[in-house]
Design an enzyme around this catalytic site. Sequence first.
Site, PDB file in Angstrom:
ATOM      1  N   LYS A 108       0.771  -1.198  -0.081  1.00 25.47           N
ATOM      2  CA  LYS A 108       0.005  -0.060   0.125  1.00 25.47           C
ATOM      3  C   LYS A 108       0.992   1.189  -0.049  1.00 25.47           C
ATOM      4  O   LYS A 108       1.899   1.299   0.700  1.00 25.47           O
ATOM      5  CB  LYS A 108      -1.017  -0.093   1.303  1.00 25.47           C
ATOM      6  CG  LYS A 108      -1.993   0.949   1.369  1.00 25.47           C
ATOM      7  CD  LYS A 108      -2.879   0.902   2.544  1.00 25.47           C
ATOM      8  CE  LYS A 108      -4.015   2.004   2.462  1.00 25.47           C
ATOM      9  NZ  LYS A 108      -4.821   1.807   3.660  1.00 25.47           N
ATOM     10  N   SER A 139      -9.739   2.142   2.648  1.00 32.16           N
ATOM     11  CA  SER A 139      -8.812   2.942   1.626  1.00 32.16           C
ATOM     12  C   SER A 139      -7.707   1.996   0.948  1.00 32.16           C
ATOM     13  O   SER A 139      -7.249   2.499  -0.056  1.00 32.16           O
ATOM     14  CB  SER A 139      -8.174   4.031   2.451  1.00 32.16           C
ATOM     15  OG  SER A 139      -7.410   3.386   3.297  1.00 32.16           O
ATOM     16  N   SER A 161     -10.242   0.079   6.781  1.00 27.27           N
ATOM     17  CA  SER A 161      -9.668   0.125   5.378  1.00 27.27           C
ATOM     18  C   SER A 161      -9.141  -1.350   5.065  1.00 27.27           C
ATOM     19  O   SER A 161      -8.643  -1.176   4.042  1.00 27.27           O
ATOM     20  CB  SER A 161      -8.867   1.009   5.441  1.00 27.27           C
ATOM     21  OG  SER A 161      -9.499   2.373   5.072  1.00 27.27           O
TER      22      SER A 161
HETATM   23  N1  GLN Z   1     -13.259   4.623   5.770  1.00 30.24           N
HETATM   24  C1  GLN Z   1     -12.825   4.789   6.972  1.00 30.24           C
HETATM   25  C2  GLN Z   1     -12.315   6.530   6.644  1.00 30.24           C
HETATM   26  O1  GLN Z   1     -12.639   6.811   5.699  1.00 30.24           O
HETATM   27  C3  GLN Z   1     -11.875   4.408   7.337  1.00 30.24           C
HETATM   28  C4  GLN Z   1     -10.468   4.694   6.839  1.00 30.24           C
HETATM   29  C5  GLN Z   1      -9.567   3.799   7.162  1.00 30.24           C
HETATM   30  O2  GLN Z   1      -9.461   2.726   7.765  1.00 30.24           O
HETATM   31  N2  GLN Z   1      -8.174   4.133   6.701  1.00 30.24           N
HETATM   32  O3  GLN Z   1     -11.921   7.204   7.759  1.00 30.24           O
END
Ligand code: GLN
Length: 490
Positions: A79, A162, A186
Amino acid sequence: MAALTDLTIAEAGAALEKGDFTARELTDAYLSAMETARGLNAYIEETPERAQAMADASDARRAGGKAEGPLDGIPLAIKDLFCTEGALSTAGSHILEGFRPTYESTVTQNLWDAGAVMLGKVNMDEFAMGSANITSHYGPTLNPWKASSGDNAGKDLVPGGSSGGSAAAVAARIAAGATGTDTGGSIRQPGAFCGIVGLKPTYGRCSRWGVIAFASSLDQAGPIARSVEDSAIMLGGMAGFDPKDSTSVDLPVPDYAAALTGDIRGLRVGVPAEYRMDGTPPEIEALWQQGVAWLRDAGAEIVDISMPHTKYALPAYYIVAPAEASSNLARYDGMRYGLRVEGEDLTDTYERTRAEGFGHEVQRRVMIGTYVLSAGYYDAYYLKAQRVRTRIADDFKAAWDSCDVILTPTTPSAAFALGEKQDDPIAMYLNDIFTVPASMAGLPAISVPAGLSADGLPLGLHLIAPAFGEEILLRAAHVLEGAAGFDAQP
Ligand code: GLN
Protein backbone atom coordinates in the site's frame (compact mmCIF):
# COMPACT_ATOMS: atom_id res chain seq x y z
CA MET A 1 -0.96 -27.14 -13.14
CA ALA A 2 -2.79 -24.01 -12.07
CA ALA A 3 -1.31 -20.67 -13.12
CA LEU A 4 1.45 -19.65 -10.73
CA THR A 5 -0.53 -16.54 -9.87
CA ASP A 6 -3.48 -18.66 -8.70
CA LEU A 7 -1.48 -20.25 -5.90
CA THR A 8 -1.94 -19.06 -2.37
CA ILE A 9 1.11 -17.90 -0.43
CA ALA A 10 1.14 -21.21 1.44
CA GLU A 11 0.95 -23.22 -1.78
CA ALA A 12 3.55 -21.13 -3.58
CA GLY A 13 5.88 -21.30 -0.58
CA ALA A 14 5.65 -25.10 -0.45
CA ALA A 15 6.26 -25.35 -4.20
CA LEU A 16 9.29 -23.05 -3.98
CA GLU A 17 10.64 -25.21 -1.20
CA LYS A 18 10.18 -28.34 -3.33
CA GLY A 19 11.84 -26.65 -6.29
CA ASP A 20 8.79 -26.86 -8.58
CA PHE A 21 9.64 -23.37 -9.86
CA THR A 22 11.87 -20.49 -8.86
CA ALA A 23 11.03 -17.24 -7.12
CA ARG A 24 12.10 -15.52 -10.31
CA GLU A 25 9.56 -17.51 -12.35
CA LEU A 26 6.85 -16.73 -9.81
CA THR A 27 7.74 -13.04 -9.81
CA ASP A 28 7.83 -12.88 -13.61
CA ALA A 29 4.39 -14.51 -13.74
CA TYR A 30 3.07 -11.72 -11.50
CA LEU A 31 4.86 -9.00 -13.44
CA SER A 32 3.26 -10.08 -16.70
CA ALA A 33 -0.16 -10.45 -15.05
CA MET A 34 0.26 -6.88 -13.76
CA GLU A 35 0.84 -5.64 -17.30
CA THR A 36 -2.40 -7.13 -18.58
CA ALA A 37 -4.40 -5.86 -15.59
CA ARG A 38 -3.34 -2.21 -15.76
CA GLY A 39 -6.94 -1.23 -16.52
CA LEU A 40 -7.76 -1.82 -12.83
CA ASN A 41 -5.38 1.00 -11.86
CA ALA A 42 -4.32 -1.01 -8.81
CA TYR A 43 -0.64 -0.08 -8.93
CA ILE A 44 0.61 3.48 -8.57
CA GLU A 45 4.15 2.36 -9.28
CA GLU A 46 5.37 -1.03 -10.47
CA THR A 47 8.92 -1.90 -9.43
CA PRO A 48 9.84 -4.77 -11.80
CA GLU A 49 13.63 -4.45 -11.59
CA ARG A 50 13.57 -4.42 -7.83
CA ALA A 51 11.17 -7.38 -7.83
CA GLN A 52 13.41 -9.42 -10.10
CA ALA A 53 16.52 -8.60 -8.08
CA MET A 54 14.74 -9.59 -4.84
CA ALA A 55 13.47 -12.81 -6.46
CA ASP A 56 16.98 -13.67 -7.70
CA ALA A 57 18.35 -13.07 -4.21
CA SER A 58 15.66 -15.36 -2.81
CA ASP A 59 16.58 -18.11 -5.29
CA ALA A 60 20.24 -17.71 -4.34
CA ARG A 61 19.39 -18.01 -0.63
CA ARG A 62 17.34 -21.13 -1.24
CA ALA A 63 20.06 -22.68 -3.40
CA GLY A 64 22.46 -22.10 -0.52
CA GLY A 65 20.06 -23.76 1.94
CA LYS A 66 19.40 -20.43 3.64
CA ALA A 67 15.76 -19.68 2.75
CA GLU A 68 14.12 -17.54 5.44
CA GLY A 69 10.73 -19.21 5.79
CA PRO A 70 7.25 -19.24 4.28
CA LEU A 71 7.50 -15.73 2.78
CA ASP A 72 10.83 -16.18 1.04
CA GLY A 73 10.32 -15.46 -2.65
CA ILE A 74 6.65 -14.46 -2.29
CA PRO A 75 5.66 -11.42 -4.41
CA LEU A 76 3.69 -8.77 -2.53
CA ALA A 77 2.03 -5.44 -3.27
CA ILE A 78 2.61 -2.62 -0.81
CA LYS A 79 0.00 0.00 0.00
CA ASP A 80 1.30 3.42 -0.92
CA LEU A 81 0.97 4.53 2.71
CA PHE A 82 4.13 2.58 3.61
CA CYS A 83 7.40 4.40 3.08
CA THR A 84 9.61 2.31 0.83
CA GLU A 85 13.18 3.40 0.25
CA GLY A 86 13.69 4.90 -3.19
CA ALA A 87 10.19 3.92 -4.36
CA LEU A 88 7.32 6.35 -4.72
CA SER A 89 5.45 6.79 -1.41
CA THR A 90 2.62 9.26 -1.82
CA ALA A 91 -0.31 8.15 0.35
CA GLY A 92 -2.31 8.61 -2.87
CA SER A 93 -1.91 12.37 -2.50
CA HIS A 94 -0.80 15.13 -4.83
CA ILE A 95 0.93 16.78 -1.88
CA LEU A 96 3.48 13.95 -1.73
CA GLU A 97 4.03 14.02 -5.50
CA GLY A 98 7.36 12.46 -6.33
CA PHE A 99 8.27 11.66 -2.69
CA ARG A 100 10.82 8.85 -2.55
CA PRO A 101 11.81 8.21 1.06
CA THR A 102 15.37 7.54 2.08
CA TYR A 103 14.18 4.97 4.61
CA GLU A 104 12.00 1.87 4.80
CA SER A 105 8.98 1.37 7.06
CA THR A 106 9.52 -1.26 9.76
CA VAL A 107 6.68 -3.48 8.50
CA THR A 108 7.98 -3.58 4.93
CA GLN A 109 11.54 -4.06 6.17
CA ASN A 110 10.31 -7.02 8.26
CA LEU A 111 8.74 -8.51 5.12
CA TRP A 112 11.93 -8.06 3.08
CA ASP A 113 13.93 -9.58 5.92
CA ALA A 114 11.59 -12.57 5.68
CA GLY A 115 12.51 -12.82 1.99
CA ALA A 116 9.36 -11.37 0.39
CA VAL A 117 9.52 -9.63 -3.01
CA MET A 118 8.12 -6.16 -3.69
CA LEU A 119 6.06 -5.93 -6.89
CA GLY A 120 5.20 -2.26 -6.47
CA LYS A 121 3.11 0.32 -4.63
CA VAL A 122 -0.65 0.09 -4.75
CA ASN A 123 -3.38 2.68 -4.95
CA MET A 124 -5.42 3.90 -1.99
CA ASP A 125 -7.75 6.64 -0.89
CA GLU A 126 -5.81 9.84 -0.25
CA PHE A 127 -4.17 9.58 3.17
CA ALA A 128 -6.30 6.46 3.76
CA MET A 129 -9.49 8.54 4.03
CA GLY A 130 -12.31 6.79 2.27
CA SER A 131 -14.24 3.62 1.63
CA ALA A 132 -14.19 3.36 -2.14
CA ASN A 133 -10.69 4.16 -3.38
CA ILE A 134 -12.06 7.16 -5.22
CA THR A 135 -10.20 9.96 -3.44
CA SER A 136 -6.75 9.01 -4.78
CA HIS A 137 -4.82 11.59 -6.77
CA TYR A 138 -4.00 8.71 -9.12
CA GLY A 139 -7.64 8.05 -9.97
CA PRO A 140 -9.95 5.28 -8.79
CA THR A 141 -9.01 1.61 -8.59
CA LEU A 142 -11.63 -0.73 -10.04
CA ASN A 143 -12.95 -3.83 -8.35
CA PRO A 144 -12.10 -6.90 -10.48
CA TRP A 145 -15.60 -8.23 -9.69
CA LYS A 146 -18.70 -7.34 -11.73
CA ALA A 147 -22.33 -7.79 -10.70
CA SER A 148 -24.09 -10.47 -12.74
CA SER A 149 -27.55 -8.94 -12.23
CA GLY A 150 -29.34 -6.01 -10.60
CA ASP A 151 -28.98 -2.25 -11.11
CA ASN A 152 -25.19 -2.42 -11.22
CA ALA A 153 -24.89 -5.35 -13.63
CA GLY A 154 -21.82 -4.88 -15.78
CA LYS A 155 -20.92 -1.50 -14.25
CA ASP A 156 -17.51 -0.61 -12.87
CA LEU A 157 -17.58 -1.22 -9.12
CA VAL A 158 -15.41 0.21 -6.34
CA PRO A 159 -13.01 -2.15 -4.54
CA GLY A 160 -13.70 -0.51 -1.18
CA GLY A 161 -11.21 1.65 0.63
CA SER A 162 -8.89 2.86 1.69
CA SER A 163 -6.74 -0.21 0.88
CA GLY A 164 -8.60 -0.62 -2.42
CA GLY A 165 -5.49 -1.13 -4.54
CA SER A 166 -4.24 -3.82 -2.17
CA ALA A 167 -7.54 -5.72 -2.20
CA ALA A 168 -8.07 -5.40 -5.96
CA ALA A 169 -4.49 -6.58 -6.63
CA VAL A 170 -4.85 -9.67 -4.44
CA ALA A 171 -8.30 -10.54 -5.82
CA ALA A 172 -7.16 -10.03 -9.43
CA ARG A 173 -4.11 -12.25 -8.84
CA ILE A 174 -1.62 -9.52 -9.57
CA ALA A 175 -0.09 -9.93 -6.08
CA ALA A 176 0.08 -13.01 -3.89
CA GLY A 177 -0.70 -10.84 -0.88
CA ALA A 178 -0.59 -7.18 0.05
CA THR A 179 -0.08 -4.90 3.00
CA GLY A 180 -2.95 -2.71 4.01
CA THR A 181 -3.70 -0.33 6.82
CA ASP A 182 -6.89 -0.06 8.80
CA THR A 183 -7.96 2.99 10.77
CA GLY A 184 -11.71 2.39 10.80
CA GLY A 185 -12.15 -0.53 8.43
CA SER A 186 -9.77 0.02 5.52
CA ILE A 187 -8.45 -3.55 5.42
CA ARG A 188 -11.66 -5.40 6.27
CA GLN A 189 -14.14 -3.47 4.10
CA PRO A 190 -12.11 -3.74 0.85
CA GLY A 191 -11.41 -7.38 1.76
CA ALA A 192 -15.16 -8.00 1.91
CA PHE A 193 -15.84 -6.07 -1.33
CA CYS A 194 -13.17 -8.03 -3.25
CA GLY A 195 -13.89 -11.51 -1.87
CA ILE A 196 -10.63 -11.98 0.04
CA VAL A 197 -9.41 -12.03 3.64
CA GLY A 198 -8.53 -8.78 5.44
CA LEU A 199 -7.00 -8.80 8.92
CA LYS A 200 -6.61 -5.79 11.19
CA PRO A 201 -4.28 -6.75 14.04
CA THR A 202 -4.43 -5.41 17.58
CA TYR A 203 -3.30 -1.78 17.85
CA GLY A 204 0.42 -2.04 18.65
CA ARG A 205 0.96 -5.46 17.06
CA CYS A 206 2.63 -4.03 13.93
CA SER A 207 4.91 -1.02 14.02
CA ARG A 208 3.56 2.23 12.61
CA TRP A 209 7.08 3.53 12.01
CA GLY A 210 7.39 4.66 8.40
CA VAL A 211 3.64 4.35 7.79
CA ILE A 212 2.35 7.75 6.75
CA ALA A 213 0.05 8.81 9.59
CA PHE A 214 -3.71 9.34 9.28
CA ALA A 215 -5.08 8.95 12.84
CA SER A 216 -2.25 7.75 15.03
CA SER A 217 -4.30 6.23 17.84
CA LEU A 218 -6.24 4.07 15.37
CA ASP A 219 -3.90 3.28 12.44
CA GLN A 220 -2.71 -0.29 12.24
CA ALA A 221 -1.03 -2.24 9.43
CA GLY A 222 -2.23 -5.69 8.46
CA PRO A 223 -2.31 -8.28 5.70
CA ILE A 224 -4.70 -8.66 2.77
CA ALA A 225 -4.56 -12.17 1.37
CA ARG A 226 -6.52 -14.92 -0.38
CA SER A 227 -6.85 -17.25 2.59
CA VAL A 228 -6.81 -17.19 6.37
CA GLU A 229 -3.64 -19.28 6.33
CA ASP A 230 -1.95 -16.71 4.08
CA SER A 231 -3.07 -13.96 6.45
CA ALA A 232 -1.50 -15.85 9.34
CA ILE A 233 1.77 -16.26 7.42
CA MET A 234 1.85 -12.60 6.42
CA LEU A 235 1.03 -11.33 9.89
CA GLY A 236 3.91 -13.39 11.26
CA GLY A 237 6.19 -11.58 8.82
CA MET A 238 4.84 -8.09 9.54
CA ALA A 239 4.35 -8.06 13.32
CA GLY A 240 6.83 -7.43 16.08
CA PHE A 241 8.08 -4.98 18.63
CA ASP A 242 9.80 -1.90 17.27
CA PRO A 243 11.67 0.49 19.56
CA LYS A 244 11.07 3.19 16.92
CA ASP A 245 7.29 3.11 17.60
CA SER A 246 6.46 3.83 21.22
CA THR A 247 2.99 2.32 20.76
CA SER A 248 4.30 -0.97 19.43
CA VAL A 249 3.97 -3.67 22.03
CA ASP A 250 6.84 -5.83 23.22
CA LEU A 251 5.25 -9.27 22.97
CA PRO A 252 6.67 -12.29 21.15
CA VAL A 253 5.19 -13.01 17.71
CA PRO A 254 3.49 -16.43 17.88
CA ASP A 255 3.46 -18.92 15.03
CA TYR A 256 0.06 -17.79 13.77
CA ALA A 257 -0.24 -20.54 11.16
CA ALA A 258 0.09 -23.11 13.95
CA ALA A 259 -3.04 -21.63 15.54
CA LEU A 260 -5.16 -22.94 12.65
CA THR A 261 -6.09 -26.22 14.27
CA GLY A 262 -9.57 -26.44 12.80
CA ASP A 263 -10.96 -27.09 16.27
CA ILE A 264 -13.28 -24.50 17.81
CA ARG A 265 -15.29 -26.83 20.02
CA GLY A 266 -16.37 -24.93 23.08
CA LEU A 267 -15.44 -21.53 21.64
CA ARG A 268 -17.96 -18.95 22.80
CA VAL A 269 -19.11 -16.74 19.91
CA GLY A 270 -20.86 -13.52 20.85
CA VAL A 271 -23.60 -12.08 18.64
CA PRO A 272 -24.27 -8.45 19.62
CA ALA A 273 -27.91 -7.38 19.47
CA GLU A 274 -26.97 -3.77 18.74
CA TYR A 275 -25.28 -4.65 15.44
CA ARG A 276 -28.70 -5.58 14.09
CA MET A 277 -29.28 -2.13 12.59
CA ASP A 278 -32.34 -0.76 10.88
CA GLY A 279 -32.01 -0.88 7.15
CA THR A 280 -29.52 -3.74 7.03
CA PRO A 281 -30.37 -5.60 3.81
CA PRO A 282 -32.00 -9.03 4.37
CA GLU A 283 -29.20 -10.83 2.51
CA ILE A 284 -26.61 -9.43 4.95
CA GLU A 285 -28.76 -10.49 7.90
CA ALA A 286 -29.21 -13.96 6.34
CA LEU A 287 -25.46 -14.37 5.81
CA TRP A 288 -24.87 -13.43 9.44
CA GLN A 289 -27.34 -16.10 10.58
CA GLN A 290 -25.64 -18.56 8.26
CA GLY A 291 -22.30 -17.70 9.88
CA VAL A 292 -23.79 -18.33 13.32
CA ALA A 293 -25.05 -21.74 12.11
CA TRP A 294 -21.65 -22.65 10.62
CA LEU A 295 -19.84 -21.89 13.84
CA ARG A 296 -22.45 -23.67 15.94
CA ASP A 297 -22.17 -26.75 13.70
CA ALA A 298 -18.40 -26.67 14.24
CA GLY A 299 -18.94 -26.98 17.99
CA ALA A 300 -18.97 -23.34 19.07
CA GLU A 301 -21.38 -22.05 21.67
CA ILE A 302 -23.41 -19.04 20.49
CA VAL A 303 -23.99 -16.33 23.08
CA ASP A 304 -26.28 -13.32 22.75
CA ILE A 305 -24.45 -10.24 23.97
CA SER A 306 -25.23 -6.56 24.34
CA MET A 307 -22.95 -3.69 23.36
CA PRO A 308 -25.07 -0.65 24.20
CA HIS A 309 -22.65 2.05 22.95
CA THR A 310 -22.29 0.61 19.44
CA LYS A 311 -24.50 3.27 17.88
CA TYR A 312 -22.15 6.04 19.02
CA ALA A 313 -19.02 4.45 17.54
CA LEU A 314 -19.31 5.89 14.06
CA PRO A 315 -20.05 9.50 15.09
CA ALA A 316 -17.27 9.37 17.68
CA TYR A 317 -14.85 7.93 15.13
CA TYR A 318 -15.64 10.77 12.73
CA ILE A 319 -14.56 13.22 15.42
CA VAL A 320 -11.46 11.43 16.74
CA ALA A 321 -10.06 10.40 13.34
CA PRO A 322 -10.34 13.84 11.68
CA ALA A 323 -8.97 15.51 14.85
CA GLU A 324 -5.83 13.39 14.73
CA ALA A 325 -5.62 13.74 10.95
CA SER A 326 -5.75 17.53 11.09
CA SER A 327 -2.82 17.49 13.47
CA ASN A 328 -0.82 14.86 11.53
CA LEU A 329 -1.36 16.61 8.22
CA ALA A 330 -0.11 19.96 9.51
CA ARG A 331 3.40 18.85 8.49
CA TYR A 332 2.60 19.09 4.76
CA ASP A 333 3.56 22.69 4.22
CA GLY A 334 5.50 22.52 0.96
CA MET A 335 8.82 23.04 2.74
CA ARG A 336 10.14 19.56 3.39
CA TYR A 337 8.88 17.10 0.83
CA GLY A 338 6.52 16.72 -2.07
CA LEU A 339 4.59 19.50 -3.74
CA ARG A 340 5.36 23.21 -3.30
CA VAL A 341 3.24 25.92 -4.91
CA GLU A 342 5.15 29.22 -4.59
CA GLY A 343 3.11 32.16 -3.29
CA GLU A 344 3.67 35.84 -2.48
CA ASP A 345 5.13 35.05 0.93
CA LEU A 346 5.55 32.12 3.29
CA THR A 347 1.94 32.01 4.48
CA ASP A 348 0.67 32.29 0.94
CA THR A 349 2.97 29.44 -0.11
CA TYR A 350 1.61 27.27 2.70
CA GLU A 351 -1.95 28.05 1.70
CA ARG A 352 -1.50 27.49 -2.01
CA THR A 353 0.43 24.27 -1.47
CA ARG A 354 -2.20 22.83 0.84
CA ALA A 355 -5.12 24.04 -1.28
CA GLU A 356 -3.69 22.42 -4.38
CA GLY A 357 -2.02 19.44 -2.74
CA PHE A 358 -4.93 18.07 -0.71
CA GLY A 359 -8.08 16.70 -2.30
CA HIS A 360 -11.61 17.53 -1.15
CA GLU A 361 -12.07 14.66 1.30
CA VAL A 362 -8.78 15.41 3.03
CA GLN A 363 -9.68 19.10 3.23
CA ARG A 364 -13.06 18.18 4.71
CA ARG A 365 -11.35 16.07 7.40
CA VAL A 366 -8.82 18.80 8.20
CA MET A 367 -11.65 21.31 8.61
CA ILE A 368 -13.71 18.98 10.82
CA GLY A 369 -10.61 18.12 12.82
CA THR A 370 -9.51 21.67 13.48
CA TYR A 371 -13.09 22.60 14.36
CA VAL A 372 -13.55 19.86 16.96
CA LEU A 373 -10.14 20.65 18.46
CA SER A 374 -10.70 24.40 18.59
CA ALA A 375 -10.81 26.09 22.00
CA GLY A 376 -14.56 26.68 21.98
CA TYR A 377 -15.58 23.18 20.87
CA TYR A 378 -12.93 20.89 22.29
CA ASP A 379 -14.99 19.86 25.34
CA ALA A 380 -18.23 19.55 23.42
CA TYR A 381 -16.87 17.36 20.62
CA TYR A 382 -13.38 15.99 21.02
CA LEU A 383 -13.45 15.28 24.73
CA LYS A 384 -16.94 13.82 24.51
CA ALA A 385 -15.87 11.58 21.63
CA GLN A 386 -12.94 10.36 23.71
CA ARG A 387 -15.31 9.53 26.55
CA VAL A 388 -17.56 7.63 24.16
CA ARG A 389 -14.50 5.76 22.96
CA THR A 390 -13.83 4.59 26.51
CA ARG A 391 -17.43 3.38 26.81
CA ILE A 392 -17.09 1.42 23.58
CA ALA A 393 -13.93 -0.24 24.88
CA ASP A 394 -15.83 -1.01 28.12
CA ASP A 395 -18.62 -2.68 26.11
CA PHE A 396 -16.03 -5.03 24.65
CA LYS A 397 -14.41 -5.66 28.04
CA ALA A 398 -17.78 -6.67 29.45
CA ALA A 399 -18.47 -8.86 26.40
CA TRP A 400 -15.27 -10.87 26.93
CA ASP A 401 -16.72 -12.13 30.20
CA SER A 402 -19.22 -14.20 28.23
CA CYS A 403 -17.59 -14.79 24.84
CA ASP A 404 -14.20 -15.40 23.18
CA VAL A 405 -14.90 -13.84 19.78
CA ILE A 406 -17.69 -11.73 18.30
CA LEU A 407 -19.34 -12.39 14.93
CA THR A 408 -20.92 -9.63 12.81
CA PRO A 409 -21.24 -8.81 9.10
CA THR A 410 -18.28 -6.86 7.67
CA THR A 411 -20.23 -4.34 5.62
CA PRO A 412 -23.86 -3.27 5.23
CA SER A 413 -23.75 -3.99 1.47
CA ALA A 414 -21.75 -5.55 -1.33
CA ALA A 415 -19.48 -3.39 -3.50
CA PHE A 416 -21.29 -0.42 -5.02
CA ALA A 417 -20.84 1.26 -8.37
CA LEU A 418 -18.15 3.80 -9.11
CA GLY A 419 -19.74 7.22 -8.69
CA GLU A 420 -22.35 6.01 -6.17
CA LYS A 421 -22.34 7.76 -2.72
CA GLN A 422 -19.64 10.03 -4.09
CA ASP A 423 -21.41 13.27 -3.18
CA ASP A 424 -22.79 12.04 0.13
CA PRO A 425 -20.12 11.75 2.81
CA ILE A 426 -22.56 10.37 5.40
CA ALA A 427 -23.63 7.52 3.11
CA MET A 428 -19.96 6.82 2.47
CA TYR A 429 -19.09 6.90 6.20
CA LEU A 430 -21.86 4.36 6.92
CA ASN A 431 -19.76 1.69 5.18
CA ASP A 432 -17.73 1.46 8.38
CA ILE A 433 -20.64 0.86 10.72
CA PHE A 434 -19.60 -2.72 11.59
CA THR A 435 -15.83 -2.22 11.49
CA VAL A 436 -15.33 1.01 13.44
CA PRO A 437 -16.17 -0.20 16.97
CA ALA A 438 -13.24 -2.69 17.00
CA SER A 439 -10.97 0.08 15.70
CA MET A 440 -12.05 2.44 18.47
CA ALA A 441 -11.21 -0.27 21.02
CA GLY A 442 -7.92 -1.22 19.31
CA LEU A 443 -9.01 -4.85 18.90
CA PRO A 444 -8.00 -7.38 16.25
CA ALA A 445 -10.65 -8.22 13.66
CA ILE A 446 -10.86 -10.07 10.38
CA SER A 447 -13.14 -10.23 7.36
CA VAL A 448 -13.60 -13.61 5.70
CA PRO A 449 -15.37 -14.04 2.33
CA ALA A 450 -18.51 -15.97 3.17
CA GLY A 451 -20.91 -15.85 0.26
CA LEU A 452 -22.25 -14.03 -2.78
CA SER A 453 -25.00 -11.43 -2.90
CA ALA A 454 -28.05 -11.98 -5.08
CA ASP A 455 -26.19 -9.98 -7.73
CA GLY A 456 -23.17 -12.28 -7.60
CA LEU A 457 -20.85 -10.08 -5.52
CA PRO A 458 -18.76 -11.18 -2.53
CA LEU A 459 -19.94 -10.59 1.03
CA GLY A 460 -17.81 -10.90 4.16
CA LEU A 461 -18.31 -12.01 7.73
CA HIS A 462 -16.41 -10.22 10.48
CA LEU A 463 -14.87 -11.64 13.64
CA ILE A 464 -13.50 -9.55 16.53
CA ALA A 465 -11.25 -10.89 19.34
CA PRO A 466 -9.76 -9.50 22.56
CA ALA A 467 -6.49 -7.55 22.35
CA PHE A 468 -3.62 -9.75 21.15
CA GLY A 469 -6.12 -12.55 20.53
CA GLU A 470 -4.97 -12.96 16.91
CA GLU A 471 -4.50 -16.71 17.34
CA ILE A 472 -8.05 -17.35 18.46
CA LEU A 473 -9.31 -14.89 15.84
CA LEU A 474 -7.46 -16.71 13.05
CA ARG A 475 -8.53 -20.11 14.35
CA ALA A 476 -12.21 -19.11 14.27
CA ALA A 477 -11.80 -17.38 10.89
CA HIS A 478 -10.19 -20.50 9.45
CA VAL A 479 -13.17 -22.63 10.51
CA LEU A 480 -15.57 -20.04 9.10
CA GLU A 481 -13.62 -20.01 5.83
CA GLY A 482 -13.79 -23.79 5.62
CA ALA A 483 -17.52 -23.87 6.30
CA ALA A 484 -18.26 -21.12 3.79
CA GLY A 485 -16.12 -22.82 1.14
CA PHE A 486 -16.01 -19.57 -0.82
CA ASP A 487 -14.23 -20.37 -4.07
CA ALA A 488 -15.79 -17.88 -6.46
CA GLN A 489 -13.40 -15.68 -8.40
CA PRO A 490 -13.84 -12.35 -10.12
N1 GLN B 1 -13.43 4.62 5.72
C1 GLN B 1 -12.88 5.12 6.95
C2 GLN B 1 -12.47 6.53 6.79
O1 GLN B 1 -12.63 7.05 5.74
C3 GLN B 1 -11.76 4.25 7.39
C4 GLN B 1 -10.50 4.53 6.68
C5 GLN B 1 -9.40 3.69 7.16
O2 GLN B 1 -9.60 2.70 7.87
N2 GLN B 1 -8.19 4.10 6.82
O3 GLN B 1 -11.98 7.13 7.68
